[in-house]
Motif scaffolding. Structure first.
Motif, mmCIF file in Angstrom:
data_model
loop_
_atom_site.group_PDB
_atom_site.id
_atom_site.type_symbol
_atom_site.label_atom_id
_atom_site.label_comp_id
_atom_site.label_asym_id
_atom_site.label_seq_id
_atom_site.Cartn_x
_atom_site.Cartn_y
_atom_site.Cartn_z
ATOM 1 N N ARG A 98 -14.093 -0.468 5.623
ATOM 2 C CA ARG A 98 -13.771 -0.255 7.036
ATOM 3 C C ARG A 98 -13.764 -1.586 7.761
ATOM 4 N N GLY A 103 -10.027 0.760 10.993
ATOM 5 C CA GLY A 103 -9.155 1.054 9.862
ATOM 6 C C GLY A 103 -9.963 1.146 8.585
ATOM 7 N N GLU A 104 -9.645 2.106 7.752
ATOM 8 C CA GLU A 104 -10.446 2.270 6.553
ATOM 9 C C GLU A 104 -9.602 2.679 5.351
ATOM 10 N N HIS A 105 -10.178 2.443 4.182
ATOM 11 C CA HIS A 105 -9.546 2.766 2.917
ATOM 12 C C HIS A 105 -10.587 3.394 2.000
#
Length: 116
Positions: A98, A103-105
């Motif tokens: 993050r 925004g995160e993955h």
């Protein structure tokens, strides 16, 4: 293309240890806080631990004192050392990245099974 690839899961006996790894690519790794989550069968995904960009750590009460998160920015990798495992730790473990903007993955997950 962003990729988070977990590894190190498997079957371990109660009281045993495992070390999970999450290798990141496609992101500026040092700019991300990294975390581990887990999801047990029939349960919601739960947060386990986080390491900030500066290396500060936080843990869920259920794993405090048994799990250790660390990161190697040179290798774009975050680790989860898990000791004194018990059946309640059985779950799919997911890596999360993050950034400061939210925004995160997510990684694809790695299975950890604690059983005799």
């Amino acid at each position: 293309q962003v990729q988070l690839v977990e590894s190190g899961g498997g079957l371990v006996q109660p009281g045993g240890s495992l070390r999970l790894s999450c290798a990141a690519s496609g992101i500026i790794f040092s700019a991300y806080a990294m975390a581990w989550y887990r999801q047990a069968p029939g349960k919601q995904r739960e947060w386990v631990t986080t390491i900030t960009r500066r290396g500060n750590t936080d843990y869920a009460d259920s794993v405090k004192g048994r799990f250790t998160i660390s990161r190697d920015n040179a290798r774009n990798t975050v680790y989860l050392q898990m000791n004194s495992l018990n059946a309640d730790d059985t779950a799919v473990y997911y890596c999360n990245a993050r950034d400061r903007y939210g925004g995160e993955h997510w990684g694809q997950g790695t299975q950890v099974t604690v059983s005799s």
